[in-house]
Design a protein around this motif. Structure first.
Motif, PDB file in Angstrom:
ATOM      1  N   VAL A  98     -10.076   4.475   6.182  1.00  0.00           N
ATOM      2  CA  VAL A  98     -10.827   3.986   5.018  1.00  0.00           C
ATOM      3  C   VAL A  98     -10.110   2.843   4.291  1.00  0.00           C
ATOM      4  N   GLY A  99      -8.883   3.121   3.853  1.00  0.00           N
ATOM      5  CA  GLY A  99      -8.190   2.207   2.954  1.00  0.00           C
ATOM      6  C   GLY A  99      -8.009   0.800   3.472  1.00  0.00           C
ATOM      7  N   HIS A 122      -9.857  -1.021   5.107  1.00  0.00           N
ATOM      8  CA  HIS A 122     -11.075  -1.825   5.006  1.00  0.00           C
ATOM      9  C   HIS A 122     -11.306  -2.334   3.580  1.00  0.00           C
ATOM     10  N   TYR A 123     -10.671  -1.664   2.603  1.00  0.00           N
ATOM     11  CA  TYR A 123     -10.889  -2.026   1.200  1.00  0.00           C
ATOM     12  C   TYR A 123      -9.637  -2.635   0.558  1.00  0.00           C
ATOM     13  N   TYR A 124      -8.465  -2.137   0.973  1.00  0.00           N
ATOM     14  CA  TYR A 124      -7.236  -2.585   0.333  1.00  0.00           C
ATOM     15  C   TYR A 124      -6.758  -3.894   0.955  1.00  0.00           C
ATOM     16  N   LYS A 125      -6.709  -4.928   0.164  1.00  0.00           N
ATOM     17  CA  LYS A 125      -6.213  -6.225   0.613  1.00  0.00           C
ATOM     18  C   LYS A 125      -4.846  -6.535   0.019  1.00  0.00           C
ATOM     19  N   ARG A 173     -11.623   5.125  -6.365  1.00  0.00           N
ATOM     20  CA  ARG A 173     -11.078   4.036  -7.187  1.00  0.00           C
ATOM     21  C   ARG A 173     -11.942   3.711  -8.394  1.00  0.00           C
ATOM     22  N   HIS A 174     -13.252   3.837  -8.268  1.00  0.00           N
ATOM     23  CA  HIS A 174     -14.141   3.504  -9.389  1.00  0.00           C
ATOM     24  C   HIS A 174     -13.959   4.494 -10.548  1.00  0.00           C
ATOM     25  N   TYR A 209      -5.458   5.518   4.701  1.00  0.00           N
ATOM     26  CA  TYR A 209      -5.404   4.067   4.966  1.00  0.00           C
ATOM     27  C   TYR A 209      -6.085   3.689   6.289  1.00  0.00           C
ATOM     28  N   TYR A 221       0.834  -1.208   0.000  1.00  0.00           N
ATOM     29  CA  TYR A 221       0.000   0.000   0.000  1.00  0.00           C
ATOM     30  C   TYR A 221       0.867   1.255   0.000  1.00  0.00           C
ATOM     31  N   HIS A 264      -7.956  -1.010  -5.287  1.00  0.00           N
ATOM     32  CA  HIS A 264      -8.589  -0.355  -4.131  1.00  0.00           C
ATOM     33  C   HIS A 264      -7.595   0.378  -3.246  1.00  0.00           C
TER      34      HIS A 264
END
Length: 527
Positions: free
Chosen positions: A511-512, A514-517, A372-373, A508, A131, A367
Motif C-alpha cells: 500500500v504505502g 503507492h502513496y508515500y513519495k 492518514r486522513h 509499505y 519512510y 501519506h
C-alpha cells in the motif's frame, strides 16, 4: 528629513510584513518556509522562543531522570562509571544537537528527522529511508509518552509505600494511575492547548527551583560525603560482565536516557513563531542547561549516596526517594520533596504527548501512516476553549496507545521497560540516519539549504563526532542489564525494533509505496 538607505528599507518592509502576518501563520519567514516545503499552515503558532525552550527543558527533565534511572548506572559501572559516562554523553549530545539544530533551521517542520532524510538523502534512498525512520520516530515518541506517564505513576506509588509501609505494591495500581495521568495529558493537549505554553513555562520555573530544592538539602543535611577517590576511581560490575569496560559502557544508557529528546522542539516548529531562528537556539540552550544541571546532580548523588546497597534495595523502587528519607529522617519532608518530582514528571508526560501527536500528524500528512486522513485532520473553529488548530485525532490515538502500553505492566514490568528501551533505540536511529545524510552531502560537496544557524566549515567534523557517539549509544541500548540474563531479564528491544520494521514493510510494500513519495516530493524549489 533623514533618508533611509536600501538596507533600512528592506528591514522596515520585513517588519511591516511580519506585523501583517496572522498569529496562526507566524512571521513572513515562517510563511516562506512552509511554502517552500509545500505545507499548509494548520496549527496555530502559540509558542515563542522562551516557551519552546521551557517546553524542551521540561521534556528532557535531565536531572530528574538521572535520579530516576541512577540504579541502572550504579549497577553497571558504579559511581565512577556513572560520572564518566555522563560526561561522555553530555559532550556527545552537544555535537548531535548542533548537527540537528542546523537541519532544523534549514527545514523547520513537524516531521523532523524523516523530513530531513527525505530532503538530504541520495535520491535513490530517500523514499525508503525517510519512510522507515518516520515509522520508528512515531514509535519512539509513542513509547516516550507511555514511559513518561508511567514514571509519574510509579513515583506516586513510591511515596505511598513511604507513607504506608503496609501498602502492597501492586502493578495494576500503577497501571490505573498511569492511565489517569494519560487522560490528564490528553485534556491539557486539547481543551487546554492555549494554556500549554504558559503551563510549560511554569513547569520550567519549578524545574529550576526544584533542582536547588534537591541540591541544597542534600549537601547540608545528607550523610558525610564519600571520598573523591571512591567517586571517581572505583568501578563496580554488579551485572557480572566479562570485563569492567563493558560494564561501564552498558551503564551509558542512564545518561543517554536522561539527555535524549531535544528534537521535541522540532516537532512543534509549526506552532513556533520565527521557527527557523528560534529552533536552533532553543535546542542548543536546552542541552547546555539541562546537561549542566544533570552533571551537578550526578556528582551530588554520588558523593552523598551513603550506603549504596540500602539505597538500591529501597522498597519505594526509587533510590532518590530513599536518599531523601535517609537524609531528612522525615516522611513528610520526603513526601514534599518528591511531590515536586511527580509534578515535573506529569509536565514531562504532557510534553511527550504533545510531541508524539505532532510526529504522528506530520507523518500521516505525508501519506506515511495508515488512515492518514484521520490522523492528519486538524479541526478548525472559533472560541478560546474550542478544540481546534490541534491534531485532535492524533492526540486521542496517542492517549489510547499509551493506556494500552500501561496495561502491559500488569503482566510484566520487565516487558514494559523493554518498550522504553525500544523508544530510545528508535529515536537514536533517527538521529543517526538524518545526521549521516547531512554528513554525506558535505563529503560530496553538495549544496546545503540556507539557514539562520549554520555550522560552516566545522560542520563535517561535528557531524562525524556526532555519528561516532550515536553509533555507540545505539549499540548499547540493546544490551540487557546483566550478563547471561534469564528470560525475564532479557532486553527484547531488538526484537520489537525488528517487528516494527517488518510491520512498516508490511504496509509499505502493498500500500504505502503507492502513496508515500517522501516530503521532498512536495518541496518547491524557490529562487
Amino acid at each position: 528629513m533623514a533618508k533611509m538607505d536600501e538596507k533600512g528599507v528592506v528591514v522596515l518592509a520585513d517588519a511591516i510584513r511580519d506585523s501583517l502576518v496572522s498569529g496562526k501563520d507566524g512571521t513572513s519567514r515562517d510563511v516562506h518556509d512552509m511554502h517552500r516545503m509545500g505545507k499548509e499552515q494548520l496549527l496555530r503558532r502559540n509558542f515563542r522562543f522562551f516557551s519552546i525552550f521551557s517546553f524542551t527543558v521540561v521534556l528532557l527533565s535531565t536531572w530528574e531522570v538521572v535520579l530516576g534511572t541512577a540504579a541502572f548506572g550504579l549497577g553497571n559501572g558504579g559511581t565512577a562509571g556513572l560520572v564518566y559516562m555522563y560526561i561522555l554523553s553530555f559532550v556527545g549530545y552537544i555535537f548531535v544537537i548542533a548537527s540537528m539544530a542546523e537541519m532544523a533551521s534549514m527545514a523547520p517542520t513537524a516531521g523532523g528527522q524523516y523530513h530531513w532524510i527525505s530532503e538530504f538523502a541520495p535520491p535513490s534512498a530517500q523514499k525508503f529511508l525517510s519512510y522507515t525512520m518516520g515509522w520508528l520516530s512515531v514509535l519512539a515518541w509513542q513509547c516516550g509518552t507511555a514511559a513518561g506517564c508511567f514514571l509519574a505513576a510509579t513515583e506516586l506509588q513510591g511515596i505511598i509505600v513511604l507513607n504506608y509501609p503496609d501498602y502492597a505494591f501492586q502493578h495494576w495500581h500503577g497501571t490505573l494511575i498511569a492511565i489517569l495521568i494519560v487522560l490528564l495529558t490528553v485534556v491539557l493537549n486539547t481543551v487546554g492547548v492555549r494554556l500549554l505554553p504558559w503551563l510549560e513555562t511554569c513547569a520550567f520555573v519549578l524545574h529550576i527551583t526544584g533542582f536547588f530544592a534537591y541540591i541544597v538539602p542534600v549537601w547540608v543535611m545528607g550523610p558525610k560525603p564519600r571520598a573523591s577517590a571512591e567517586i571517581f576511581a572505583e568501578f563496580t560490575n554488579e551485572g557480572g560482565w566479562h570485563s569492567m569496560g563493558l560494564s561501564v559502557l552498558i551503564g551509558l544508557i542512564t545518561p543517554v536516557t536522561a539527555l535524549i529528546g531535544s528534537d521535541s522542539a522540532v516537532h512543534l516548529s509549526e506552532e513556533l513563531r520565527n521557527a527557523s531562528k528560534s529552533l536552533p537556539r532553543a535546542m542548543l540552550a536546552t542541552i547546555m542547561l539541562n546537561g549542566g544541571l544533570g552533571f551537578v546532580t550526578v556528582v551530588t548523588f554520588c558523593y552523598n549516596i551513603g550506603d549504596v546497597s540500602s539505597v538500591l534495595d529501597t522498597p519505594t523502587g526509587f533510590p532518590f526517594i530513599q536518599l531523601y528519607y535517609n537524609m531528612t529522617g522525615s516522611v513528610a519532608g520526603t513526601t514534599a520533596m518528591v511531590s515536586v518530582m511527580i509534578i515535573l514528571s506529569i509536565a514531562n508526560a504532557t510534553a511527550n504527548m504533545t510531541t508524539a501527536s505532532r510526529q504522528l500528524f506530520a507523518f500521516a500528512r505525508d501519506h506515511g501512516f495508515p488512515f492518514r486522513h484521520i490522523f492528519a485532520h486538524v479541526p478548525t473553529g472559533r472560541g478560546s476553549w474550542s478544540v481546534h488548530d490541534v491534531p485532535l485525532n492524533a492526540i486521542l490515538f496517542t492517549g489510547i496507545v499509551s493506556s494500552m502500553m500501561s496495561v502491559i505492566n500488569v503482566g510484566s514490568t520487565i516487558a514494559y521497560n523493554q518498550l522504553t528501551s525500544m523508544g530510545i533505540a528508535a529515536l537514536l536511529s533517527s538521529y543517526l540516519v538524518s545526521t549521516s545524510c547531512m554528513a554525506l552531502r558535505r563529503i560530496r560537496g553538495q549544496p546545503l539549504l540556507p539557514a539562520h544557524f549554520t555550522l560552516g566549515r566545522a560542520g563535517l567534523p561535528i557531524n562525524l563526532v556526532a555519528l561516532a557517539f550515536l553509533t555507540l549509544a545505539f549499540i548499547m541500548s540493546f544490551f540487557p542489564p546483566v550478563a547471561d540474563p534469564p528470560l525475564d531479564k532479557m532486553n527484547w528491544a531488538i526484537v520489537v525494533y525488528g517487528a516494527v520494521f517488518l510491520a512498516s514493510m508490511a504496509y509499505y510494500i502493498p500500500v504505502g509505496r503507492h502513496y508515500y513519495k517522501g516530503p521532498v516530493a512536495y518541496v518547491r524549489h524557490l529562487e
